[in-house]
Write a protein that holds these residues in place. Sequence first.
Motif, PDB file in Angstrom:
ATOM      1  N   LEU A 119       0.826  -1.202   0.000  1.00 54.09           N
ATOM      2  CA  LEU A 119       0.000   0.000   0.000  1.00 54.09           C
ATOM      3  C   LEU A 119       0.863   1.255   0.000  1.00 54.09           C
ATOM      4  CD1 LEU A 119      -2.667  -1.145   2.617  1.00 54.09           C
ATOM      5  CD2 LEU A 119      -2.801  -1.279   0.119  1.00 54.09           C
ATOM      6  N   ARG A 144      -9.175  -4.461  -3.510  1.00 55.00           N
ATOM      7  CA  ARG A 144      -7.992  -4.794  -4.306  1.00 55.00           C
ATOM      8  C   ARG A 144      -8.321  -4.864  -5.796  1.00 55.00           C
ATOM      9  NH1 ARG A 144      -6.990  -7.281   0.574  1.00 55.00           N
ATOM     10  NH2 ARG A 144      -4.900  -6.883   1.409  1.00 55.00           N
ATOM     11  N   VAL A 165      -8.569  -1.307  -7.026  1.00 53.39           N
ATOM     12  CA  VAL A 165      -7.252  -0.701  -7.241  1.00 53.39           C
ATOM     13  C   VAL A 165      -6.672  -1.164  -8.566  1.00 53.39           C
ATOM     14  CG1 VAL A 165      -4.871  -0.562  -6.430  1.00 53.39           C
ATOM     15  CG2 VAL A 165      -6.748  -0.384  -4.790  1.00 53.39           C
ATOM     16  N   ALA A 166      -6.754  -2.471  -8.832  1.00 54.21           N
ATOM     17  CA  ALA A 166      -6.219  -3.013 -10.084  1.00 54.21           C
ATOM     18  C   ALA A 166      -6.949  -2.435 -11.289  1.00 54.21           C
ATOM     19  CB  ALA A 166      -6.314  -4.540 -10.078  1.00 54.21           C
ATOM     20  N   LEU A 204      -7.352   2.387  -2.129  1.00 52.39           N
ATOM     21  CA  LEU A 204      -6.125   2.281  -1.348  1.00 52.39           C
ATOM     22  C   LEU A 204      -6.346   2.762   0.083  1.00 52.39           C
ATOM     23  CD1 LEU A 204      -3.302   3.452  -3.796  1.00 52.39           C
ATOM     24  CD2 LEU A 204      -3.633   1.158  -2.866  1.00 52.39           C
ATOM     25  N   PHE A 215      -1.969  -5.803  -7.526  1.00 47.50           N
ATOM     26  CA  PHE A 215      -3.272  -5.847  -6.844  1.00 47.50           C
ATOM     27  C   PHE A 215      -4.243  -6.775  -7.550  1.00 47.50           C
ATOM     28  CE2 PHE A 215      -1.433  -2.218  -4.781  1.00 47.50           C
ATOM     29  CZ  PHE A 215      -1.988  -2.237  -3.520  1.00 47.50           C
TER      30      PHE A 215
END
Length: 458
Positions: free
Chosen positions: A267, A329, A332-333, A392, A453
């Motif tokens: 992170l 996650r 984020v990806a 995040l 991620f």
Amino acid sequence: MTHPEAGSASVGVEGVGDGEPERPPAVANPRRALAVVIGVVFIDLVGFGIVIPILPFYVRSFGVSDAFIGLLAASYSLAQFLAAPTLGRLSDRIGRRPVLLASLAAAGVAWVAFGYAGVAGGRFGTVAALATLFGSRTLAGAMGGNIAAAQAYVADITPRHRRAGALGLVGAAFGLGFVFGPAIGGLLAADAVVARADALLPAFVPATAYSLPSFAAAGMSFLAVAVGFAFLEEPTRTRPTEAVGGGRTTAIGQFREALASAALRPLTVAYFVVAVAFAGVQVMFIPYVADAFGYDATAAAFLLTYVGVLGAVNQGVLVGRLSRVVSSRTLVAGGSVVLAGALVAIPATGVVDLVSGSAALGGPAWLTLPLVALLVALAALSLGNALVNVSLATLVSTSAADDEQGAAFGVTQGASSLGRTVGPPLMAVLYTVAVASPFLVGALLLVPVAVAFGRAAE
């Protein structure tokens, strides 16, 4: 120990969900507390944004090199980088409320000093003026590190399965502050406003295009102190058990421990990489639209406002809803992929310009195909940035123990500030080599974030 992430939780009764036991409210009125702390973040960013239109001209008024403009901008982020972990840890120890109020008051003092740099220059010379500018800007940046305490406050008063939405509101306030700040600064710098203020203010208060925006930022900070003092409660929370002065008391020490933590290391690195890519491109966006589209500062400001409004909607509404059905996650990806694609698309709009010849689309003369392509790319940029940053922040909150929220946010926000310090000068150098290079390098930097991620979400 890594906690279940908020992004995969379902909606339920507040305080219950994702395996979290019901707990008593951390404050008597959580809604009011959330509104107040969001207001603090908004005012912070309005104050930051107010001086953006005047900063380059303020520096130039002292007859020094434009290099000082970049250095002055970097001083804010560097100070924020150094201060955010300390303010976050301090808020864990002595409380969120005193840290937020004290930092806002100090920021108000900094903005007042910023407005008096012209007076210092007139009396003591250019060196004194620059020292005042850098000193006040550095202090304001350090106090801007209170975003860590603000995020920790939100974590204190919000159940884990609701934190993505609540942190998204903080992000929306962040975006709206950046939208309104430059607009207010530009208005206060107008000749008519300056002339009117000069006639009304006492002689010891300078009324210039540079001082009025600075004093407005100070006034908003002091107003936030008054509102916070009256309405902001200190939340009930778990406090650190170690003695004051022990453990991670420095930025370097906190970063070492964060990078040694399996939960916080990815992170922290992601915050840094995303900030380098995004902040660097932000700085070079205005030169790009000036060179590729022939836009002036006013037209560029409209584009930034467009991005800011979309960002507020994305972070305040869309991300919170997506987080109820998609893991943080994964967001984020996916957000990294969208953001990288937008960065690649922005310089490609120049190619559209060459192919289309800037032909209008049958409406107003200014509505051309290249502009439409640019607006679409900027919409994707706003969406990707919102997905990445809110998700995040949610992962940081759910990866840290309840008594470490302030420290965790302090470290990650510090990493982001460091990225905002490194990114702009790096991308500026790349821009002189090839116009498209800052955008393409920024996109490449996001690829490992998306891969890492994406694998973690499987």
